[in-house]
Write a protein that holds these residues in place. Structure first.
Motif, mmCIF file in Angstrom:
data_model
loop_
_atom_site.group_PDB
_atom_site.id
_atom_site.type_symbol
_atom_site.label_atom_id
_atom_site.label_comp_id
_atom_site.label_asym_id
_atom_site.label_seq_id
_atom_site.Cartn_x
_atom_site.Cartn_y
_atom_site.Cartn_z
ATOM 1 N N PHE A 155 50.849 -13.440 28.484
ATOM 2 C CA PHE A 155 51.551 -13.912 29.677
ATOM 3 C C PHE A 155 52.915 -13.250 29.726
ATOM 4 N N SER A 156 53.066 -12.308 30.639
ATOM 5 C CA SER A 156 54.356 -11.638 30.796
ATOM 6 C C SER A 156 54.417 -10.992 32.169
ATOM 7 N N THR A 157 55.580 -10.511 32.508
ATOM 8 C CA THR A 157 55.748 -9.817 33.787
ATOM 9 C C THR A 157 55.070 -8.451 33.765
ATOM 10 N N ALA A 158 54.689 -7.978 32.587
ATOM 11 C CA ALA A 158 54.091 -6.646 32.464
ATOM 12 C C ALA A 158 52.570 -6.654 32.615
ATOM 13 N N ILE A 159 51.948 -7.820 32.681
ATOM 14 C CA ILE A 159 50.488 -7.880 32.789
ATOM 15 C C ILE A 159 50.090 -7.791 34.267
ATOM 16 N N HIS A 160 49.050 -7.013 34.533
ATOM 17 C CA HIS A 160 48.599 -6.773 35.903
ATOM 18 C C HIS A 160 47.195 -7.340 36.107
ATOM 19 N N ASP A 161 46.736 -7.351 37.345
ATOM 20 C CA ASP A 161 45.440 -7.941 37.687
ATOM 21 C C ASP A 161 44.297 -7.404 36.836
ATOM 22 N N ARG A 162 44.252 -6.110 36.618
ATOM 23 C CA ARG A 162 43.164 -5.516 35.834
ATOM 24 C C ARG A 162 43.172 -6.063 34.405
ATOM 25 N N GLU A 163 44.350 -6.232 33.827
ATOM 26 C CA GLU A 163 44.450 -6.769 32.476
ATOM 27 C C GLU A 163 44.095 -8.256 32.440
ATOM 28 N N ILE A 164 44.470 -8.984 33.474
ATOM 29 C CA ILE A 164 44.093 -10.395 33.551
ATOM 30 C C ILE A 164 42.570 -10.502 33.622
ATOM 31 N N ASP A 165 41.945 -9.624 34.422
ATOM 32 C CA ASP A 165 40.478 -9.594 34.491
ATOM 33 C C ASP A 165 39.876 -9.375 33.109
ATOM 34 N N LEU A 166 40.406 -8.403 32.393
ATOM 35 C CA LEU A 166 39.884 -8.066 31.072
ATOM 36 C C LEU A 166 40.051 -9.232 30.094
ATOM 37 N N VAL A 167 41.207 -9.859 30.101
ATOM 38 C CA VAL A 167 41.455 -11.007 29.223
ATOM 39 C C VAL A 167 40.461 -12.126 29.537
ATOM 40 N N CYS A 168 40.291 -12.441 30.815
ATOM 41 C CA CYS A 168 39.409 -13.539 31.213
ATOM 42 C C CYS A 168 37.949 -13.234 30.899
ATOM 43 N N GLN A 169 37.515 -12.010 31.156
ATOM 44 C CA GLN A 169 36.139 -11.635 30.836
ATOM 45 C C GLN A 169 35.881 -11.715 29.338
ATOM 46 N N THR A 170 36.822 -11.215 28.556
ATOM 47 C CA THR A 170 36.656 -11.237 27.102
ATOM 48 C C THR A 170 36.678 -12.663 26.584
ATOM 49 N N LEU A 171 37.565 -13.494 27.106
ATOM 50 C CA LEU A 171 37.606 -14.903 26.714
ATOM 51 C C LEU A 171 36.264 -15.571 27.002
ATOM 52 N N GLN A 172 35.711 -15.330 28.173
ATOM 53 C CA GLN A 172 34.430 -15.936 28.524
ATOM 54 C C GLN A 172 33.318 -15.471 27.587
ATOM 55 N N VAL A 173 33.319 -14.189 27.245
ATOM 56 C CA VAL A 173 32.310 -13.674 26.307
ATOM 57 C C VAL A 173 32.480 -14.319 24.933
ATOM 58 N N MET A 174 33.711 -14.458 24.460
ATOM 59 C CA MET A 174 33.954 -15.054 23.151
ATOM 60 C C MET A 174 33.548 -16.531 23.123
ATOM 61 N N ILE A 175 33.789 -17.237 24.218
ATOM 62 C CA ILE A 175 33.376 -18.644 24.292
ATOM 63 C C ILE A 175 31.854 -18.734 24.265
ATOM 64 N N GLU A 176 31.188 -17.900 25.047
ATOM 65 C CA GLU A 176 29.721 -17.909 25.059
ATOM 66 C C GLU A 176 29.167 -17.551 23.686
ATOM 67 N N ARG A 177 29.755 -16.550 23.057
ATOM 68 C CA ARG A 177 29.324 -16.123 21.725
ATOM 69 C C ARG A 177 29.473 -17.277 20.728
ATOM 70 N N GLN A 178 30.594 -17.958 20.781
ATOM 71 C CA GLN A 178 30.829 -19.066 19.858
ATOM 72 C C GLN A 178 29.852 -20.208 20.131
ATOM 73 N N SER A 179 29.536 -20.450 21.393
ATOM 74 C CA SER A 179 28.569 -21.493 21.743
ATOM 75 C C SER A 179 27.200 -21.182 21.174
ATOM 76 N N ILE A 180 26.811 -19.927 21.204
ATOM 77 C CA ILE A 180 25.520 -19.511 20.674
ATOM 78 C C ILE A 180 25.488 -19.634 19.162
ATOM 79 N N MET A 181 26.593 -19.315 18.512
ATOM 80 C CA MET A 181 26.647 -19.308 17.048
ATOM 81 C C MET A 181 26.732 -20.716 16.460
ATOM 82 N N ARG A 182 26.981 -21.706 17.250
ATOM 83 C CA ARG A 182 27.157 -23.081 16.753
ATOM 84 C C ARG A 182 25.899 -23.661 16.244
#
Length: 148
Positions: A121-148
């Motif tokens: 979270f900073s003034t230097a983050i742009h839409d494309r980076e926010i997309d990447l962070v959110c997509q990766t977070l969603q993948v990591m959550i799904e991955r963790q759900s599967i591994m449980r």
């Protein structure tokens, strides 16, 4: 002289404060738009006045997740070069208060802190980076759900 120098530096920093706040509000809203429908996340609510004065953007995993799940998700984000961390502490359990409280004294706060993830979270983050962070977070959550 030091007081004058500090005042001059403060004046320069204040000149850009409104712009900084506006940029951070856009980053905040960008995260909200991208993560709002995720069923496993609790998002911060915007301020009642519609303004954002946050220093970070943190999401909380749903009740079915543990501290270990949170830590695995954060590690996954870090492996993908996303500067996420688990920042939350329960203030009364910090070392300064060790003689007054112990783990378990604040079960709801401790449980919430165990599931908190701070995203970049900073003034230097742009839409494309926010997309990447959110997509990766969603993948990591799904991955963790599967591994449980």
């Amino acid at each position: 002289r030091i007081g004058m120098l500090a005042a001059a530096c403060g004046f320069v920093r204040l000149a850009g404060f409104q712009e900084t706040c506006a940029t951070l509000e856009e980053v905040f809203l960008g995260y909200i738009r991208r993560l709002a429908l995720h069923p496993d996340l609790v998002l911060p609510a915007p301020c009642a006045e519609g303004t954002v004065s946050w220093s970070h953007f943190a999401v909380r995993l749903g009740e079915r997740y543990s501290r270990d799940d949170r830590d695995a998700i954060v590690q996954g984000l870090l492996r993908h070069d996303i500067a996420a961390l688990a920042p939350a502490v329960v203030l009364p359990l910090e070392p300064a208060f060790a003689d007054q409280h112990s783990p378990g004294d604040f079960p709801m706060a401790e449980r919430a802190a165990d599931r908190l993830i701070a995203l970049p979270f900073s003034t230097a983050i742009h839409d494309r980076e926010i997309d990447l962070v959110c997509q990766t977070l969603q993948v990591m959550i799904e991955r963790q759900s599967i591994m449980r």
